[in-house]
Write a protein that holds these residues in place. Structure first.
Motif, PDB file in Angstrom:
ATOM      1  N   LYS A 223      80.992 -51.360 -87.831  1.00 27.23           N
ATOM      2  CA  LYS A 223      79.839 -51.711 -87.004  1.00 27.23           C
ATOM      3  C   LYS A 223      79.570 -53.207 -87.098  1.00 27.23           C
ATOM      4  N   PHE A 224      79.408 -53.858 -85.954  1.00 23.09           N
ATOM      5  CA  PHE A 224      79.221 -55.304 -85.912  1.00 23.09           C
ATOM      6  C   PHE A 224      77.979 -55.645 -85.091  1.00 23.09           C
ATOM      7  N   TYR A 225      77.173 -56.521 -85.652  1.00 30.05           N
ATOM      8  CA  TYR A 225      75.935 -56.952 -85.017  1.00 30.05           C
ATOM      9  C   TYR A 225      75.994 -58.445 -84.732  1.00 30.05           C
ATOM     10  N   ARG A 226      75.195 -58.893 -83.793  1.00 30.41           N
ATOM     11  CA  ARG A 226      75.046 -60.311 -83.500  1.00 30.41           C
ATOM     12  C   ARG A 226      73.598 -60.689 -83.813  1.00 30.41           C
ATOM     13  N   PRO A 265      72.382 -49.468-103.302  1.00 31.62           N
ATOM     14  CA  PRO A 265      73.398 -50.481-102.964  1.00 31.62           C
ATOM     15  C   PRO A 265      73.503 -50.697-101.456  1.00 31.62           C
ATOM     16  N   ALA A 266      73.766 -51.928-101.074  1.00 29.91           N
ATOM     17  CA  ALA A 266      73.931 -52.269 -99.660  1.00 29.91           C
ATOM     18  C   ALA A 266      74.904 -53.437 -99.566  1.00 29.91           C
ATOM     19  N   MET A 267      75.674 -53.485 -98.489  1.00 33.05           N
ATOM     20  CA  MET A 267      76.649 -54.572 -98.324  1.00 33.05           C
ATOM     21  C   MET A 267      76.710 -55.013 -96.870  1.00 33.05           C
ATOM     22  N   SER A 268      76.630 -56.328 -96.667  1.00 33.10           N
ATOM     23  CA  SER A 268      76.747 -56.920 -95.333  1.00 33.10           C
ATOM     24  C   SER A 268      77.696 -58.109 -95.409  1.00 33.10           C
ATOM     25  N   LYS A 269      78.539 -58.253 -94.393  1.00 35.90           N
ATOM     26  CA  LYS A 269      79.432 -59.411 -94.303  1.00 35.90           C
ATOM     27  C   LYS A 269      78.980 -60.272 -93.139  1.00 35.90           C
ATOM     28  N   ILE A 288      78.055 -54.463 -91.109  1.00 30.18           N
ATOM     29  CA  ILE A 288      77.335 -53.743 -92.160  1.00 30.18           C
ATOM     30  C   ILE A 288      78.218 -52.638 -92.717  1.00 30.18           C
ATOM     31  N   HIS A 289      78.325 -52.642 -94.031  1.00 31.71           N
ATOM     32  CA  HIS A 289      79.162 -51.691 -94.738  1.00 31.71           C
ATOM     33  C   HIS A 289      78.366 -50.452 -95.084  1.00 31.71           C
ATOM     34  N   SER A 290      77.051 -50.632 -95.240  1.00 33.11           N
ATOM     35  CA  SER A 290      76.130 -49.529 -95.470  1.00 33.11           C
ATOM     36  C   SER A 290      75.090 -49.584 -94.352  1.00 33.11           C
ATOM     37  N   ILE A 296      70.077 -55.711 -92.234  1.00 32.89           N
ATOM     38  CA  ILE A 296      70.489 -57.048 -91.792  1.00 32.89           C
ATOM     39  C   ILE A 296      69.324 -58.025 -91.907  1.00 32.89           C
ATOM     40  N   ARG A 297      68.146 -57.615 -91.484  1.00 30.38           N
ATOM     41  CA  ARG A 297      66.970 -58.489 -91.581  1.00 30.38           C
ATOM     42  C   ARG A 297      66.727 -58.885 -93.035  1.00 30.38           C
ATOM     43  N   ILE A 298      66.839 -57.920 -93.936  1.00 28.12           N
ATOM     44  CA  ILE A 298      66.565 -58.172 -95.356  1.00 28.12           C
ATOM     45  C   ILE A 298      67.658 -59.045 -95.970  1.00 28.12           C
ATOM     46  N   HIS A 299      68.923 -58.714 -95.692  1.00 32.37           N
ATOM     47  CA  HIS A 299      70.027 -59.455 -96.310  1.00 32.37           C
ATOM     48  C   HIS A 299      70.079 -60.909 -95.841  1.00 32.37           C
TER      49      HIS A 299
END
Length: 408
Positions: A223-226, A265-269, A288-290, A296-299
């Motif tokens: 999943k990919f976000y902008r 746990p959470a992971m974002s690239k 987003i991996h999780s 996304i807002r938090i990371h």
């Protein structure tokens, strides 16, 4: 795939770019209200509990004492099927209580949804910003789920004979109310279970894979976000593994999700697409991996680059505002006795720029890889994309191309 017969197109009669068709029913002025049921259990046989004591004690976050008195006297509460208007009515053990919340006008929300992909198992929607996915809080009817239920879904003859076909598609994940873009929905129970498991696997893997070198293990969905963030990111790529958990926050009874060392746990690239130095903004792609709430807002806020115009999350991944003591007097409540909307920002507030852009997934029944893309809002397009869209009408970014190749 052609648009289904009888669908309502947008504006000029043609579906928007990238969409098969669009649908939606305008919202009624008032919703249908809500009913909340309880069974009264008396822990002490010798102690008497009144109707007002029960509600003002157990649901003080819903309304102050005068508010519950008003609701009772309005005839909004039944005891064992009978309307009771005396707040001092004594309750019997096992009594069935129902509070009927009066219909109300929900805040503005768009209602048209674009269909980006559809087959016998699933449908992918382009959700507009400002539309909530599932009922919660002030939004009980103005939701994606309600539009899915109101639409007359036409099944193919083959699909209609299959077992476990649902009467209406249901979302298998969520997007924040202010987040636009790709939302997956399942048409069958099998697809619902399998698609939900793809999202769950990502959350589990986020707890096991904590470094960048292990980020690209085999998965069933990518999943990919902008997003548009404040400040200029120095590194082209950043992997964020900050846990996310609930913290106390005024106006949100169940708590607010934020950066929290004791959270899940959470992971974002994060991949930088364009640095806009003249605006002090950076355009990024986020994988987003999780799928933690508001991840996304938090990371992005946690690494010092909150979303542009995010009303809630500030640097560090915490609420921008210091908790305030409640100063509202008991007389300050809504027409049905409930509290007015909190003065502080809440998670459903809009204004930020975040879009679920594209995803690649293993089809839940054919096991073939499927890629679906939701067209970008102009503010989230790079300069190169804007030129390419203007000149040719299509564009594939470098990051998108590389990620797709990695799945082959």
């Amino acid at each position: 795939m052609a648009a289904a017969e009888g669908e309502t197109p947008v504006d000029d009669g043609a579906p928007p770019p990238g969409a098969l068709y669009s649908f939606g029913t305008p919202w009624p002025e008032l919703n249908q209200g809500l009913s909340y049921s309880d069974t009264f259990r008396c822990a002490d046989a010798d102690a008497a509990t009144t109707l007002i004591e029960f509600y003002s004690t157990n649901y003080n976050s819903s309304a102050p004492l005068p508010g519950w008195i008003k609701r009772i006297r309005n005839g909004q509460i039944t005891v064992d099927g009978e309307v009771v208007t005396d707040p001092d009515t004594t309750l019997r053990h096992g009594s069935k209580l129902v509070y009927h919340r009066l219909p109300w006008q929900e805040p503005f929300a768009p209602y048209l949804l674009e269909v980006l992909y559809e087959d016998d198992d699933m449908v992918a929607l382009n959700k507009p910003s400002g539309l909530q996915v599932l009922p919660k809080g002030l939004f009980q009817q103005r939701t994606v789920l309600a539009q899915l239920q109101m639409k007359d879904w036409k099944m193919t003859s083959c699909c209609s004979k299959r077992k476990h076909v649902q009467s209406h598609p249901v979302p298998v994940h969520r997007l924040g109310r202010g987040t636009s873009g790709l939302l997956l929905c399942a048409k069958t129970k099998v697809a619902k279970v399998r698609l939900a498991s793809y999202f769950a696997e990502g959350a589990i893997n986020a707890g096991n894979k904590r470094d960048k070198s292990e980020f690209k293990e085999e998965r069933k969905i990518l999943k990919f976000y902008r997003a548009l963030v404040t400040g200029i990111l120095d590194n082209d790529e950043v992997v964020v593994t900050q846990p996310i958990g609930l913290v106390h926050y005024p106006g949100v009874a169940e708590g607010l999700y934020a950066a929290c060392s004791s959270g899940k746990p959470a992971m974002s690239k994060v991949c930088v697409l364009e640095r806009l130095a003249h605006q002090n903004h950076t355009l990024v792609q986020v994988e987003i991996h999780s799928g933690r709430p508001h991840q996304i807002r938090i990371h992005l806020a946690y690494i010092g680059h909150p979303l542009v115009d995010d009303p809630l999350y500030g640097i560090g991944g915490h609420p921008k505002f210091v908790e305030l003591e409640s100063t509202a007097p008991d007389s300050s409540f809504a027409y049905d006795g409930g509290y007015e909307r909190p003065l502080q920002p809440v998670p459903g507030d809009c204004g930020y720029h975040l879009h679920a852009h594209w995803l690649v997934l293993c089809h839940p029944t054919t096991n073939k890889m499927v890629k679906i893309t939701a067209p970008l809002p102009q503010i989230l397009q790079t300069q190169e994309e804007c030129r390419a869209i203007f000149e040719r009408g299509t564009f594939t970014s470098r990051c998108e191309h590389e990620a797709t190749l990695a799945l082959r």
